[in-house]
Design an enzyme around this catalytic site. Sequence first.
Site, mmCIF file in Angstrom:
data_model
loop_
_atom_site.group_PDB
_atom_site.id
_atom_site.type_symbol
_atom_site.label_atom_id
_atom_site.label_comp_id
_atom_site.label_asym_id
_atom_site.label_seq_id
_atom_site.Cartn_x
_atom_site.Cartn_y
_atom_site.Cartn_z
ATOM 1 N N SER A 123 0.645 -0.811 -0.003
ATOM 2 C CA SER A 123 -0.268 0.175 -0.470
ATOM 3 C C SER A 123 0.967 1.176 -0.260
ATOM 4 O O SER A 123 0.571 2.527 0.018
ATOM 5 C CB SER A 123 -0.781 0.221 1.128
ATOM 6 O OG SER A 123 0.171 0.366 2.696
ATOM 7 N N GLU A 156 -6.302 -1.144 -7.463
ATOM 8 C CA GLU A 156 -5.298 -0.278 -7.586
ATOM 9 C C GLU A 156 -4.087 -1.257 -8.866
ATOM 10 O O GLU A 156 -3.142 -2.278 -8.055
ATOM 11 C CB GLU A 156 -3.943 0.390 -7.484
ATOM 12 C CG GLU A 156 -5.644 1.425 -6.819
ATOM 13 C CD GLU A 156 -4.175 2.457 -5.761
ATOM 14 O OE1 GLU A 156 -4.672 3.543 -5.865
ATOM 15 O OE2 GLU A 156 -3.451 2.338 -4.940
#
Length: 506
Positions: A123, A156
């Site tokens: 992340s 993503e």
Amino acid sequence: MQWAEQVNAVRVIGTGVMGRGIAQIAAAAGLTVELADARTEAVTTAVAEIGRMFDKLAGKGRMTAEQAAAARERLRPVDSPLAPTECDLVVEAVREDLATKRELFAELEKICPAKTVFATNTSSLQVTSIATALGDPSRLAGLHFFNPVPLMRLVEVIPGARTAEWIPDALLALVRRLGHTPVRATDTPGFLVNHAGRGLVTEALQILSEGVASTSDVDRICRDVLGLRMGPFELMDLTGLDVTHPAMESIWTGYYGDPRLRPSPITRTRLEAGLLGRKTGEGFYRYADGVKQEAPEPQAPEAVARPVWSDSADLLDALAAAGVEVERSPEPSDGAVVLVSPYGHSAATAARSADLPVARVCGVDPLSTEARWTLSVHPACDVEFARSAWAALAATGRAVTVVRDSPGMVAQRILAAIVNTSCFIAEQRLADPADIDTAVRIALGYPRGPLEWGQQVGPRRVLSILRALHSATGDPRYRPSRWLAERAELGLELTGTGTTPQDLLT
């Protein structure tokens, strides 16, 4: 893409909440899932937990009993992350540590066939940095899921600097096969969502540090005026400052101290004090058995009823409908409360510019909604007239939040920061405008995408708010993005790229 359709088996490494979630949706989508962890007992526990989740979904009618049983059968516990495999894809979801991830992928490269694509669920770490451990870094990309994975439908897809050209599109297609929504992001600090989210939290902290409004006031305004599901301080308590503050510092330093991303000393101090949020029982709020404890809102005080004059016809209409005496003359009478509704400027500045009686002037945010008014008071305001202003607004039946007068008040500042941050992302070509809006709307729960939001409010209006804030404060955090300024000046939409040099070649 053909590869995505042909993927049969995926190995998920890591049985924490992220790994379990990724394994769950992959098995539900028909893939064989090899679940691995450095701790063998953790794999057994995770398989059982995922099985219970399938049973729960079947009980709620979200999948049939047969589908649940089949999904459970597709879960294959393995003894070691480095057990021999012929899987098509490995998704790593281990702890957020660069050395750990590098070491894992270096070992995986030795035991996985050349066909296997590697994906990291990092992340915050750069995909390119993780890939340096590989002899062939072209086979690694980022595949960033959000927690909780089954409910948070955004993923993503992040190519590293040396990722093979075909892999990002293949992963985008695979994410769609899993029933989630993919967006393509660049391998930059915060990728897309965490970068875009800085507009909300950093500006809220700046407002708090200036004493403009309390945490509760900011959260209420964000919910009732901006339509956010959670205010920024509620959100930081939910995420935990042990996660949020390091992310803010990482993104800020990753962009070499860009002022628009500047963190706040407030969160550093609270982090060191252990005030992390829900997980410690106290953060910006206290929690009892997981329930937020919050003092009730103050009610409007007893005040002398006075006529109200305003530069906003809509405000006067709302007050008149509630039975408040209003004045619609060109100038206020000597005994009237004066309410101004400026964009970007403080009420005091607006009063002086219009030659209004400053002591009787308060501000009302023009972004106020049918749920809540925001009333601002400046240091030179007569207390009794301010109380009358509060009482007049409360007579409409709407909630009233009283804040210290400042340029842009609260809602305008936060909205402008949200829009401007995403305009910078678009300007730097870190993501397509459509992906920016999709990612933020889904992952952050905003009522609309930030570029769509800015378009709705008006690019010229957002630009004027930022320029007024920049002029009043001198703080470069408010410098407008060129994407915003250019489109406002040319009459273009924030959500489109407009004509580019590449268009001349097609």
